[in-house]
Enzyme design. Structure first.
Site: not given
Lengths: 113, 438, 192
Positions: B104, B203, B206, B211, B352
């Site tokens: 509007h 972390d 991991h 990876h 991941d």
């Protein structure tokens, strides 16, 4: 390393057969196939079949005192059998090696640990 | 409104309730109790350099406009018209003199003031109090060019909110007085709960696993060193939890991976050391490198955001920061590396998401909810230090920061207001001249 | 010879203008189409090393962002090379990193590998240079299915610079533009 007379040792060729960084398959009845390596001037023997996949470590690439499996690239420490990189996590069984009168001998019974 | 008290983590055992990733009620409360209160990273000065510039961004689920007023001030405005809630801005960024609603045509200034309403006299009978109908404004503050905003009037200052996390963050964000500029972002949708991406910032357990393929290919093709568990377990850096924020730092020169693991890949030219020493002191300029980190609640590793879009949906924003101190060639290289490794196409980050998703979805399993997750790595093996601020892990690899992150989550979720949320006192020694904004 | 005249939107030039090459426009179009069809099959059959061989040594594989901008500012929609944070800005070495990753069996984004289907069409030859270098544009649809339920549909266009090499073509520069702002896929571990 036990060196008793009643221990069985398998002849794996003569000094000079293996060039630095090379490996050869060692077979003996009643024993798993093993791979003998010459790395950094020392001989090392491991079970030949990779602890990860069905691949022969004797066809692997020697890198310092480690061998890299040709199939999936896992790296093992030749001195301890330890799995250094993924995808392997389970260590390899290692065997004592000695040289006697120019002959390379791999004990049929693995290292204790 | 006290309501439910959440106890989702057992600090003795590391037991973690997987429902926090999937429960709709918990998610709704996160929007008010966490994203409605915390200082949220939403942008960067360099995205709106000139008066009239705007950049469209988010505070949690709230769409906001980051705008530069004609006087150079920075405004953060809820991108919802006070009339019916339609959006004022539809573009990602741009430059304008005012924000006009496409429904509007209510029209707002760059500072959010309601300046014009069609038919103000004719159909509103002159009875509309425009002064009370400006766009909802957030509090805004900056640190080293990064723009933060909060909806909470009672929130502490940004400086207190960052606390001694800044001692670490300075090492990269504040290394050069010339500052950084932001490029991007990549935006994509991940089927995960936002918290899994945040806790993953501390972390390192991991990394050799998740990876493995990227590290392996970089070893083979680029000749970079192998990344093994052995190598990881020998790292001399530590995990630090400071005032709600997670930091992993590297000790130099022992942690030789530090260079390639830098979270913001500024090139850090050799000749910037003198300036860095002046700004940060000898120790922070030379002996430590900032590693992976997250700012509570949802800043993930550098200038990257995990924006919640539902319990099992997160929009990721991946910016790159380049240093104005670097040469154009270095800046190009930094951006190239940044694109290759992280982001939706990053050969690290790509691997991941399925893990985070599975961790998130474990909350859907009644059987697994009975079992619970285990963030118990390194429980009891922590210390404090006179030099390094925060709660420190005894070894580089630890889930100490995971546990602290979820404790922080509980503190926000169980608080009635900021008065109930504890802040760590600032104790670190800030050598050098670098400040929040100088 | 059938001569099809198409006006390229970007260059406003006739795309099948006479060239130094002896090939007719129609022959060139047919040949390139076959090249792109073969390429799509290599991608979908996961022969990524063979696919990479379709590029030159000095390749550039580039995918810019696609921004939401007002129609009056359309020139800002696709940031030009070197000005922004693109999705891909890869040379051959980095492409090799990405592909070799897949060989490891540990590239979890593609483990098990996606099922993809690339449909490539709408080929327009934009320009042919004196030395035979061709600038070509194609549109594509690519469906990706991963693991159990994950699917993504990518659409976009590609602009290639191709060179005649040993009876075939090699791509030296590929620009991929997706028709999307927020990527609706969990990761982009596939190629276009």
């Amino acid at each position: 390393m036990s060196d008793q007379d009643d221990e069985r040792w398998t002849t794996a060729g003569r000094v000079g057969d293996l060039a630095e960084g090379e490996a050869v398959l060692v077979t003996s009845p009643g024993c798993p196939a093993r791979a003998l390596f010459l790395a950094g001037g020392d001989y090392f023997a491991l079970d030949d079949v990779c602890s990860h996949g069905k691949s022969s470590l004797s066809e692997g690439f020697v890198e310092g005192t480690a061998v890299e499996c040709v199939l999936h690239g896992a790296l093992f420490d030749l001195r301890t059998g330890k799995a250094l990189t993924m995808p392997a996590t389970v260590p390899m069984t290692t065997y004592p090696v000695r040289v006697s009168d120019g002959e390379i001998l791999v004990r049929d019974r693995p290292h204790e640990n | 409104m006290a309501g439910t008290k959440y106890e989702i983590l057992d600090p003795e055992t590391g037991w973690l309730d997987p429902s926090i990733y999937t429960d709709q009620e918990i998610y709704r409360r996160e929007m008010t109790h966490i994203f409605g209160r915390a200082w949220l990273l939403i942008g960067h000065d360099s995205l709106i350099p000139n008066p009239g510039d705007f950049f469209h961004t988010y505070m949690g689920e709230d769409p906001v406009i980051l705008s530069r007023g004609s006087d150079g001030s920075v405004n953060v405005l809820l991108n919802m018209c006070r009339h019916r809630g339609a959006r004022l801005v539809r573009a990602d960024d741009g430059n304008c003199n005012s924000f006009v609603c496409s429904y509007h045509a209510w029209t707002y200034g760059l500072d959010g003031e309601l300046e014009y309403v069609p038919g103000e006299q004719e159909v509103y009978y002159g009875e509309l109090d425009r002064s009370k109908l400006g766009l909802k404004r957030a509090r805004v503050a900056t640190y080293a060019g990064l723009v933060f905003a909060t909806w909470a009037e009672d929130a502490p200052s940004l400086e207190d909110y960052l606390g001694d996390a800044r001692w670490y963050l300075d090492m990269e964000f504040n290394r050069s007085g010339k500052g950084t500029y932001a490029v991007g972002p990549h935006k994509w949708i991940q089927p995960i709960n936002w918290k899994t991406a945040v806790d993953n910032c501390s972390d390192w357990y991991h990394v050799p696993v998740s990876h493995a393929s990227a590290a392996n290919a970089m070893f083979r093709v680029l000749g970079e060193p192998r990344f093994t568990h052995d190598r990881l377990f020998q790292m001399k850096g530590r995990a630090a939890f400071v005032n709600g924020h997670q930091v992993q730092y590297f000790k130099m020169p022992e942690d030789s991976l530090a260079g390639q693991s830098k979270s913001i890949p500024t090139a850090t030219a050799e000749d910037d050391t003198a300036e860095a020493v002046e700004r940060l002191g000898e120790f922070r300029a030379k002996s430590v490198v900032l590693g992976t980190h997250s700012l509570f609640p949802n800043t993930v590793l550098g200038f990257r955001l995990a924006i919640p879009r539902g319990p099992l949906k997160t929009e990721f924003w991946h910016f790159a920061l380049a240093s104005n101190a670097d040469t154009p060639e270095q800046q190009r290289e930094v951006l190239r590396v940044h694109t290759a490794r992280n982001g939706v196409t990053g050969h690290f980050e790509a691997d991941d998401v399925d893990n985070w998703r599975q961790v998130s979805e474990s909350g859907l399993s009644g059987t697994y909810r009975e079992l619970g997750q285990r963030v118990n790595l390194g429980i009891g093996h922590t210390h404090t230090d006179d030099v390094f601020p925060g709660a420190l892990s005894d070894r580089f690899v630890s889930e100490n920061n995971h546990r602290h992150f979820y404790r922080r989550w509980e503190e926000f979720m169980n608080a009635d207001s900021w008065a109930d949320i504890p802040l760590d006192p600032q104790k670190a020694t800030y050598e050098g001249t670098a400040g929040m904004n100088e | 010879m059938v001569v099809v005249t198409v006006i390229d939107r970007d260059t406003q030039s006739e795309v099948f203008a006479p060239t130094a090459s002896a090939k007719s426009a129609q022959e060139l179009w047919t040949e390139l189409n076959a090249f792109y069809i073969a390429e799509a099959w290599l991608l979908d059959e996961r022969k990524l090393h063979e696919w990479l061989d379709m590029f030159t040594e000095d390749l550039l594989y580039f995918m810019p962002r696609r921004k939401n901008v007002p129609s009056r500012e359309a020139d800002r929609e696709i940031p030009p090379y070197g000005t922004d944070l693109p999705f891909f800005d890869e040379d051959r070495k980095m492409m090799l990193v990405r592909i070799q990753r897949m060989d490891s069996g540990m590239a979890w984004a593609e483990e098990p590998p996606s099922r993809t289907r690339h449909l490539v069409g709408n080929l327009v030859v934009q320009r042919v240079e004196e030395d035979g270098t061709v600038h070509a544009k194609t549109a594509f649809l690519c469906h990706r299915s991963h693991a159990e339920y994950d699917t993504a549909l990518y659409s976009g266009y590609r602009e290639d610079v191709l060179h005649p090499v040993d009876g075939t073509w090699k791509i030296s520069r590929r620009t991929i533009v997706l028709d999307v702002n927020v990527v609706l896929d969990k990761n982009m571990a596939i190629f276009f």
